[in-house]
Design a protein around this motif. Structure first.
Motif, PDB file in Angstrom:
ATOM      1  N   GLU A 193       0.829  -1.202   0.000  1.00  0.00           N
ATOM      2  CA  GLU A 193       0.000   0.000   0.000  1.00  0.00           C
ATOM      3  C   GLU A 193       0.863   1.252   0.000  1.00  0.00           C
ATOM      4  N   ALA A 194       1.988   1.214   0.708  1.00  0.00           N
ATOM      5  CA  ALA A 194       2.920   2.345   0.667  1.00  0.00           C
ATOM      6  C   ALA A 194       3.466   2.533  -0.744  1.00  0.00           C
ATOM      7  N   LEU A 195       3.824   1.434  -1.380  1.00  0.00           N
ATOM      8  CA  LEU A 195       4.310   1.515  -2.754  1.00  0.00           C
ATOM      9  C   LEU A 195       3.244   2.112  -3.662  1.00  0.00           C
ATOM     10  N   ALA A 196       2.002   1.728  -3.440  1.00  0.00           N
ATOM     11  CA  ALA A 196       0.906   2.262  -4.257  1.00  0.00           C
ATOM     12  C   ALA A 196       0.763   3.771  -4.084  1.00  0.00           C
ATOM     13  N   VAL A 197       0.950   4.271  -2.857  1.00  0.00           N
ATOM     14  CA  VAL A 197       0.865   5.717  -2.634  1.00  0.00           C
ATOM     15  C   VAL A 197       2.013   6.428  -3.343  1.00  0.00           C
ATOM     16  N   PHE A 198       3.206   5.876  -3.266  1.00  0.00           N
ATOM     17  CA  PHE A 198       4.323   6.494  -3.981  1.00  0.00           C
ATOM     18  C   PHE A 198       4.065   6.510  -5.488  1.00  0.00           C
ATOM     19  N   GLN A 199       3.471   5.456  -5.992  1.00  0.00           N
ATOM     20  CA  GLN A 199       3.137   5.420  -7.416  1.00  0.00           C
ATOM     21  C   GLN A 199       2.053   6.434  -7.754  1.00  0.00           C
ATOM     22  N   GLU A 200       1.130   6.673  -6.802  1.00  0.00           N
ATOM     23  CA  GLU A 200       0.139   7.750  -6.971  1.00  0.00           C
ATOM     24  C   GLU A 200       0.838   9.083  -7.147  1.00  0.00           C
ATOM     25  N   TRP A 201       1.815   9.350  -6.276  1.00  0.00           N
ATOM     26  CA  TRP A 201       2.579  10.600  -6.383  1.00  0.00           C
ATOM     27  C   TRP A 201       3.220  10.715  -7.767  1.00  0.00           C
ATOM     28  N   VAL A 202       3.870   9.640  -8.184  1.00  0.00           N
ATOM     29  CA  VAL A 202       4.576   9.659  -9.469  1.00  0.00           C
ATOM     30  C   VAL A 202       3.621   9.998 -10.603  1.00  0.00           C
ATOM     31  N   GLU A 203       2.448   9.365 -10.618  1.00  0.00           N
ATOM     32  CA  GLU A 203       1.487   9.578 -11.696  1.00  0.00           C
ATOM     33  C   GLU A 203       0.821  10.941 -11.593  1.00  0.00           C
ATOM     34  N   GLU A 204       0.414  11.311 -10.370  1.00  0.00           N
ATOM     35  CA  GLU A 204      -0.315  12.558 -10.188  1.00  0.00           C
ATOM     36  C   GLU A 204       0.545  13.773 -10.505  1.00  0.00           C
ATOM     37  N   TYR A 205       1.825  13.718 -10.133  1.00  0.00           N
ATOM     38  CA  TYR A 205       2.706  14.869 -10.310  1.00  0.00           C
ATOM     39  C   TYR A 205       3.657  14.704 -11.500  1.00  0.00           C
ATOM     40  N   GLY A 206       3.493  13.638 -12.261  1.00  0.00           N
ATOM     41  CA  GLY A 206       4.305  13.455 -13.453  1.00  0.00           C
ATOM     42  C   GLY A 206       5.797  13.379 -13.172  1.00  0.00           C
ATOM     43  N   ILE A 207       6.159  12.663 -12.126  1.00  0.00           N
ATOM     44  CA  ILE A 207       7.576  12.581 -11.734  1.00  0.00           C
ATOM     45  C   ILE A 207       8.335  11.694 -12.711  1.00  0.00           C
ATOM     46  N   ASP A 208       9.459  12.190 -13.150  1.00  0.00           N
ATOM     47  CA  ASP A 208      10.350  11.454 -14.048  1.00  0.00           C
ATOM     48  C   ASP A 208      11.240  10.551 -13.191  1.00  0.00           C
ATOM     49  N   VAL A 209      10.949   9.252 -13.197  1.00  0.00           N
ATOM     50  CA  VAL A 209      11.684   8.292 -12.374  1.00  0.00           C
ATOM     51  C   VAL A 209      12.482   7.363 -13.277  1.00  0.00           C
ATOM     52  N   ARG A 210      13.728   7.146 -12.944  1.00  0.00           N
ATOM     53  CA  ARG A 210      14.572   6.198 -13.671  1.00  0.00           C
ATOM     54  C   ARG A 210      15.044   5.133 -12.675  1.00  0.00           C
ATOM     55  N   LEU A 211      14.539   3.932 -12.811  1.00  0.00           N
ATOM     56  CA  LEU A 211      14.911   2.835 -11.924  1.00  0.00           C
ATOM     57  C   LEU A 211      16.201   2.167 -12.410  1.00  0.00           C
ATOM     58  N   GLY A 212      16.901   1.531 -11.488  1.00  0.00           N
ATOM     59  CA  GLY A 212      18.110   0.798 -11.833  1.00  0.00           C
ATOM     60  C   GLY A 212      19.261   1.681 -12.270  1.00  0.00           C
ATOM     61  N   GLU A 213      19.265   2.934 -11.821  1.00  0.00           N
ATOM     62  CA  GLU A 213      20.335   3.867 -12.180  1.00  0.00           C
ATOM     63  C   GLU A 213      21.230   4.103 -10.967  1.00  0.00           C
ATOM     64  N   ARG A 214      22.405   3.478 -10.997  1.00  0.00           N
ATOM     65  CA  ARG A 214      23.342   3.531  -9.879  1.00  0.00           C
ATOM     66  C   ARG A 214      24.596   4.281 -10.304  1.00  0.00           C
ATOM     67  N   LEU A 215      25.131   5.088  -9.398  1.00  0.00           N
ATOM     68  CA  LEU A 215      26.323   5.877  -9.697  1.00  0.00           C
ATOM     69  C   LEU A 215      27.465   5.001 -10.200  1.00  0.00           C
ATOM     70  N   ASP A 216      28.146   5.468 -11.224  1.00  0.00           N
ATOM     71  CA  ASP A 216      29.354   4.806 -11.702  1.00  0.00           C
ATOM     72  C   ASP A 216      30.402   4.893 -10.591  1.00  0.00           C
ATOM     73  N   PRO A 217      30.893   3.765 -10.085  1.00  0.00           N
ATOM     74  CA  PRO A 217      31.834   3.839  -8.954  1.00  0.00           C
ATOM     75  C   PRO A 217      33.211   4.387  -9.321  1.00  0.00           C
ATOM     76  N   SER A 218      33.547   4.406 -10.609  1.00  0.00           N
ATOM     77  CA  SER A 218      34.890   4.844 -10.997  1.00  0.00           C
ATOM     78  C   SER A 218      34.944   6.286 -11.491  1.00  0.00           C
ATOM     79  N   ASP A 219      33.851   6.781 -12.063  1.00  0.00           N
ATOM     80  CA  ASP A 219      33.860   8.133 -12.640  1.00  0.00           C
ATOM     81  C   ASP A 219      32.488   8.754 -12.469  1.00  0.00           C
ATOM     82  N   PRO A 220      32.095   9.055 -11.212  1.00  0.00           N
ATOM     83  CA  PRO A 220      30.691   9.385 -10.956  1.00  0.00           C
ATOM     84  C   PRO A 220      30.268  10.831 -11.196  1.00  0.00           C
ATOM     85  N   VAL A 221      31.164  11.809 -11.082  1.00  0.00           N
ATOM     86  CA  VAL A 221      30.715  13.202 -11.139  1.00  0.00           C
ATOM     87  C   VAL A 221      31.647  14.060 -11.984  1.00  0.00           C
ATOM     88  N   VAL A 222      31.057  15.134 -12.494  1.00  0.00           N
ATOM     89  CA  VAL A 222      31.821  16.220 -13.099  1.00  0.00           C
ATOM     90  C   VAL A 222      31.527  17.471 -12.293  1.00  0.00           C
TER      91      VAL A 222
END
Length: 495
Positions: free
Chosen positions: A85-114
């Motif tokens: 049910e908590a997951l469903a509420v978060f999904q409500e937020w995503v849909e209602e507010y049009g949040i751009d979510v990218r799953l499975g995106e983890r920082l590159d451990p060797s070259d993460p930032v500029v």
């Protein structure tokens, strides 16, 4: 290439609250979640909310719990709820507010930032994708983006001397909650030191009470269990099970212990089963390396925690050294078939109670928690008991096994959390906010680290990011008067 107004690393409850607020303030934001599930602990089994004083919870945090209430047919906030049910509420937020979510995106451990000077320009993922941003936020439990950005931080427990505290560092004298029964022999062969210490037992505490060390409070999984035979799969003996790892449990039973984890009820015959008593779901002493570990090492640590807890359930239900009374008590409980269906019905979210903690412009410590020292720039309030779980087991001066590090101290009331505690020092990074691994001492973090508070701080951080962009300023130069006015307008509780 797209440049986002706000890049949020971590689809935790804090990250999603930040994304909702960013959208409300007209920002183009993206949420990058390293795993394949949104919501962190709030959708990962922590359904018995650590809310403290409910009057201190406002804004989007309160909205989340009210939406949960409506899913159960009530207009009141729900503080006990199922993970799905908590997951469903978060999904409500995503849909209602049009949040751009990218799953499975983890920082590159060797070259993460500029970075350019003291500003982040972009972050790189393991996938090879690069995300450009004007503002950034680290809402993960580990503080990986914070570290990659060159921000100073602490791990472990500070000495009491560092911030003039009473309850930081090693704590044996007050560690009375979740303590082992007195009289447990520490050796593999009782009474024989030559046989070696039991698994996970240290020869001593490593120092005096109040002295700092590298240890962090124990982790576990919040287990969602059910006794509904139509919605239940039993836990089998895990691969690699070794009964020697449960010798402390057997000896605790010999000393009269009967309860080994909570069966706190959430709706529909389910539980949020958390640590309880001296030998329980907390895998004490096996997570100290987690904050600085590689991704592979963290996965191994998480797997060891899961194996410990699955083994605990199986042992309590089946092992011949467990009295029938206890076996019968735990026998009906298994994993719900309608929860975590993508992960063999086990939560994918380890309860990372503490990892890295930023050392920023302002460090929240117990003097602020106990209202001994004032906070002039609040962006939300905390109120939960000062709650740090055990960090190790060791042999006491009288020769028995004891747990060390558990600090449970009630507060007189809610306390304000400083805006400066979520910002780095400006010379280190001028466009990053850190509302989860915020700037706090170990013992202060033990109270702040609650999911309702993380959502409050995520919302406030996004508000500050928007004001910084509006004024073409660093996060450190945001006009606090304007920030306070907008936070209050949006229902945040500051005073």
């Amino acid at each position: 290439m797209t440049t986002y107004d706000l890049v949020i690393y971590g689809g935790t409850s804090a990250g999603l609250a930040a994304a909702v607020q960013a959208g409300k303030m007209g920002l183009r934001a993206v949420v990058l979640e390293p795993t394949n599930r949104l919501g962190g602990l709030s959708s990962g089994g922590l359904g018995d909310t650590d809310f403290g004083d409910k009057s201190a919870i406002g804004g989007l945090s309160l909205d989340f719990y009210r939406r949960l209430g409506r899913r159960y047919g009530s207009e009141h906030a729900a503080w006990l709820f199922e993970p799905k049910e908590a997951l469903a509420v978060f999904q409500e937020w995503v849909e209602e507010y049009g949040i751009d979510v990218r799953l499975g995106e983890r920082l590159d451990p060797s070259d993460p930032v500029v970075k350019k000077g003291n500003r982040l320009i972009s972050i790189r993922m393991e996938s090879g994708r690069v995300y450009n941003g004007r503002m950034f936020m680290d809402t993960g439990y580990e503080g990986d983006l914070m570290k990659a950005a060159g921000v100073s931080y602490a791990t472990g427990r500070e000495s009491n001397k560092v911030y003039g505290e009473l309850y930081n560092g090693i704590q044996s004298g007050i560690a009375v909650k979740n303590q082992l029964p007195r009289g447990i022999d520490p050796y593999v062969v009782k009474g024989n030191p030559a046989s070696g210490l039991l698994p996970g037992v240290n020869p001593d505490a490593g120092g005096d009470d109040g002295q700092g060390d590298h240890r962090i409070q124990a982790y576990c999984y919040r287990m969602c269990l059910t006794d509904d035979p139509l919605n239940r799969v039993f836990v089998e003996q895990p691969e690699g099970y070794d009964e020697r790892n449960y010798e402390l449990l057997f000896r605790a039973i010999e000393q009269g212990e009967k309860i080994f984890f909570k069966l706190n009820g959430v709706p529909n015959r389910k539980t949020d089963s958390n640590n309880d008593k001296g030998f329980s779901t907390d895998f004490i002493g096996y997570n100290d390396e987690y904050p600085e570990a590689s991704y592979a090492e963290r996965e191994a640590i998480a797997a060891a925690h899961e194996r410990h807890q699955r083994g605990l359930i199986w042992t309590l239900q089946h092992h011949e050294r467990v009295p029938q009374e206890i076996r019968s008590f735990y026998a009906p409980w298994g994993l719900p078939l309608d929860e975590f269906v993508e992960n063999d019905h086990w939560s994918p979210q380890l309860y990372i109670r503490e990892s890295r903690r930023m050392i920023g412009e302002f460090v929240m410590n117990e003097n602020h928690i106990f209202l001994r020292q004032a906070v002039s720039d609040p962006i939300g309030k905390g109120s939960y008991t000062m709650d740090s779980h055990n960090t190790q087991r060791h042999v006491s001066a009288d020769g028995y096994v004891v747990n060390e590090g558990d600090v449970q101290i009630k507060l007189s009331g809610p306390y304000p959390i400083s805006y400066r505690s979520i910002m780095p020092k400006e010379e280190q990074c001028a466009n990053l906010l850190v509302p989860v691994c915020l700037s706090a001492s170990h013992i202060a973090y033990g109270s702040i680290r609650m999911e309702p508070v993380f959502m409050v701080l995520g919302q406030s951080a996004a508000t500050a990011a928007a004001l910084a962009l509006e004024g073409d300023a660093s996060v450190q130069a945001v006009d606090y008067g304007k920030l306070r006015e907008r936070l209050q307008k949006d229902g945040q509780v500051l005073m």
